[in-house]
Motif scaffolding. Structure first.
Motif, PDB file in Angstrom:
ATOM      1  N   VAL A  10       0.849  -1.188   0.000  1.00 23.96           N
ATOM      2  CA  VAL A  10       0.000   0.000   0.000  1.00 23.96           C
ATOM      3  C   VAL A  10       0.886   1.241   0.000  1.00 23.96           C
ATOM      4  N   LEU A  11       0.553   2.193  -0.869  1.00 21.32           N
ATOM      5  CA  LEU A  11       1.280   3.459  -0.960  1.00 21.32           C
ATOM      6  C   LEU A  11       0.324   4.597  -0.640  1.00 21.32           C
ATOM      7  N   PHE A  12       0.704   5.430   0.338  1.00 19.73           N
ATOM      8  CA  PHE A  12      -0.060   6.635   0.682  1.00 19.73           C
ATOM      9  C   PHE A  12       0.631   7.833   0.042  1.00 19.73           C
ATOM     10  N   VAL A  13      -0.151   8.676  -0.650  1.00 19.18           N
ATOM     11  CA  VAL A  13       0.415   9.825  -1.355  1.00 19.18           C
ATOM     12  C   VAL A  13      -0.333  11.102  -0.979  1.00 19.18           C
ATOM     13  N   CYS A  14       0.418  12.134  -0.586  1.00 19.22           N
ATOM     14  CA  CYS A  14      -0.139  13.487  -0.468  1.00 19.22           C
ATOM     15  C   CYS A  14       0.943  14.440  -0.972  1.00 19.22           C
ATOM     16  N   VAL A  15       0.632  15.692  -1.061  1.00 23.38           N
ATOM     17  CA  VAL A  15       1.555  16.627  -1.703  1.00 23.38           C
ATOM     18  C   VAL A  15       2.904  16.690  -0.987  1.00 23.38           C
ATOM     19  N   HIS A  16       2.889  16.951   0.314  1.00 24.00           N
ATOM     20  CA  HIS A  16       4.146  17.197   1.023  1.00 24.00           C
ATOM     21  C   HIS A  16       4.711  15.981   1.758  1.00 24.00           C
ATOM     22  N   ASN A  17       3.939  14.886   1.850  1.00 23.54           N
ATOM     23  CA  ASN A  17       4.352  13.688   2.575  1.00 23.54           C
ATOM     24  C   ASN A  17       4.800  14.056   3.990  1.00 23.54           C
ATOM     25  N   ALA A  18       4.097  15.031   4.580  1.00 21.92           N
ATOM     26  CA  ALA A  18       4.473  15.521   5.903  1.00 21.92           C
ATOM     27  C   ALA A  18       3.342  15.391   6.915  1.00 21.92           C
ATOM     28  N   GLY A  19       2.161  14.955   6.449  1.00 20.59           N
ATOM     29  CA  GLY A  19       1.021  14.898   7.344  1.00 20.59           C
ATOM     30  C   GLY A  19       0.143  13.691   7.107  1.00 20.59           C
ATOM     31  N   ARG A  20      -0.841  13.843   6.201  1.00 16.72           N
ATOM     32  CA  ARG A  20      -1.836  12.794   5.989  1.00 16.72           C
ATOM     33  C   ARG A  20      -1.226  11.465   5.578  1.00 16.72           C
ATOM     34  N   SER A  21      -0.337  11.484   4.590  1.00 13.85           N
ATOM     35  CA  SER A  21       0.236  10.216   4.118  1.00 13.85           C
ATOM     36  C   SER A  21       1.131   9.586   5.178  1.00 13.85           C
ATOM     37  N   GLN A  22       1.807  10.403   5.975  1.00 10.93           N
ATOM     38  CA  GLN A  22       2.635   9.868   7.066  1.00 10.93           C
ATOM     39  C   GLN A  22       1.748   9.197   8.120  1.00 10.93           C
ATOM     40  N   GLU A  37       3.078  -4.494   3.141  1.00 10.55           N
ATOM     41  CA  GLU A  37       4.186  -3.570   2.874  1.00 10.55           C
ATOM     42  C   GLU A  37       3.587  -2.172   2.757  1.00 10.55           C
ATOM     43  N   VAL A  38       4.189  -1.215   3.463  1.00  9.56           N
ATOM     44  CA  VAL A  38       3.623   0.134   3.527  1.00  9.56           C
ATOM     45  C   VAL A  38       4.656   1.161   3.097  1.00  9.56           C
ATOM     46  N   ARG A  39       4.224   2.093   2.235  1.00  4.63           N
ATOM     47  CA  ARG A  39       5.081   3.204   1.810  1.00  4.63           C
ATOM     48  C   ARG A  39       4.265   4.482   1.836  1.00  4.63           C
ATOM     49  N   SER A  40       4.984   5.610   1.898  1.00  3.73           N
ATOM     50  CA  SER A  40       4.324   6.903   1.712  1.00  3.73           C
ATOM     51  C   SER A  40       5.260   7.796   0.915  1.00  3.73           C
ATOM     52  N   ALA A  41       4.665   8.760   0.210  1.00  5.65           N
ATOM     53  CA  ALA A  41       5.464   9.663  -0.621  1.00  5.65           C
ATOM     54  C   ALA A  41       4.650  10.915  -0.917  1.00  5.65           C
ATOM     55  N   GLY A  42       5.353  11.924  -1.435  1.00  5.30           N
ATOM     56  CA  GLY A  42       4.696  13.173  -1.788  1.00  5.30           C
ATOM     57  C   GLY A  42       5.156  13.679  -3.138  1.00  5.30           C
ATOM     58  N   SER A  43       4.259  14.389  -3.833  1.00  5.98           N
ATOM     59  CA  SER A  43       4.618  14.934  -5.138  1.00  5.98           C
ATOM     60  C   SER A  43       5.560  16.127  -5.004  1.00  5.98           C
ATOM     61  N   ALA A  44       5.514  16.828  -3.861  1.00  2.22           N
ATOM     62  CA  ALA A  44       6.423  17.946  -3.568  1.00  2.22           C
ATOM     63  C   ALA A  44       6.770  17.867  -2.082  1.00  2.22           C
ATOM     64  N   ALA A  46       7.944  17.952   1.719  1.00  4.28           N
ATOM     65  CA  ALA A  46       8.440  18.976   2.637  1.00  4.28           C
ATOM     66  C   ALA A  46       9.809  18.546   3.162  1.00  4.28           C
ATOM     67  N   ASP A  47      10.432  19.422   3.933  1.00  9.67           N
ATOM     68  CA  ASP A  47      11.733  19.085   4.527  1.00  9.67           C
ATOM     69  C   ASP A  47      11.584  18.159   5.729  1.00  9.67           C
ATOM     70  N   THR A  48      10.496  18.330   6.471  1.00  9.55           N
ATOM     71  CA  THR A  48      10.285  17.536   7.685  1.00  9.55           C
ATOM     72  C   THR A  48       8.810  17.187   7.821  1.00  9.55           C
ATOM     73  N   VAL A  49       8.537  16.200   8.672  1.00  4.42           N
ATOM     74  CA  VAL A  49       7.154  15.848   8.991  1.00  4.42           C
ATOM     75  C   VAL A  49       6.586  16.947   9.890  1.00  4.42           C
ATOM     76  N   ASN A  50       5.330  17.304   9.676  1.00  7.20           N
ATOM     77  CA  ASN A  50       4.636  18.329  10.438  1.00  7.20           C
ATOM     78  C   ASN A  50       4.703  18.011  11.944  1.00  7.20           C
ATOM     79  N   PRO A  51       5.246  18.922  12.770  1.00  4.99           N
ATOM     80  CA  PRO A  51       5.376  18.659  14.209  1.00  4.99           C
ATOM     81  C   PRO A  51       4.043  18.393  14.902  1.00  4.99           C
ATOM     82  N   ALA A  52       2.958  19.038  14.454  1.00 10.94           N
ATOM     83  CA  ALA A  52       1.642  18.782  15.056  1.00 10.94           C
ATOM     84  C   ALA A  52       1.170  17.360  14.739  1.00 10.94           C
ATOM     85  N   VAL A  53       1.527  16.856  13.571  1.00 13.62           N
ATOM     86  CA  VAL A  53       1.197  15.475  13.192  1.00 13.62           C
ATOM     87  C   VAL A  53       1.994  14.504  14.060  1.00 13.62           C
TER      88      VAL A  53
END
Length: 140
Positions: A10-22, A37-44, A46-53
């Motif tokens: 399963v692959l989770f995709v969102c724009v920044h791969n910093a929140g929802r997909s993580q 098997e689990v993966r996540s990625a983003g089309s653009a 971010a530098d880091t995962v969202n701290p609130a997430v």
């Protein structure tokens, strides 16, 4: 002797791969264990995962503080059985034979942990539903 069933991927995709997909990847890994098997990625990415997430997931005992956003690659999509997009729009390549799900969820970017919790809880509910659909019992 039976042949082992291949683990679904399963692959989770969102724009920044910093929140929802993580969060989606973390819940699926936490609840499904090594049965998939689990993966996540983003089309653009971010530098880091969202701290609130990170904080919202830690409240449930799931540590994603060491995760880093990754770029979406064609190979990641091709090697996945299920691709779950979470607001990446048309940037996700489509291949025949893959199962695509589009989960419309609010973007947690720029929001505090109070705003992230309902998004987190909705993702957990959907991940549990996906595990049921895939016939995989939850580990937690």
């Amino acid at each position: 002797m039976s042949t082992p069933t291949p683990r679904p991927s399963v692959l989770f995709v969102c724009v920044h791969n910093a929140g929802r997909s993580q969060m989606g990847a973390a819940f699926l890994t936490h609840l499904g264990g090594d049965r998939l098997e689990v993966r996540s990625a983003g089309s653009a990415p971010a530098d880091t995962v969202n701290p609130a997430v990170v904080q919202a997931m830690a409240e449930l005992g799931i540590d994603i503080s060491a995760e880093t956003p990754k770029i979406l690659t064609t190979e990641a999509v091709q090697s996945s059985d299920v691709v779950i997009t979470m607001g990446c729009g048309d940037t996700c390549p489509v291949f025949p034979g893959k199962r695509y799900l589009d989960w419309q969820l609010d973007d947690p970017a720029g929001r505090g942990v109070d705003a992230v919790r309902p998004i987190r809880d909705e993702i957990e509910k959907r991940v549990r539903g996906l595990l049921t659909e895939l016939g995989i019992p939850t580990a937690a």
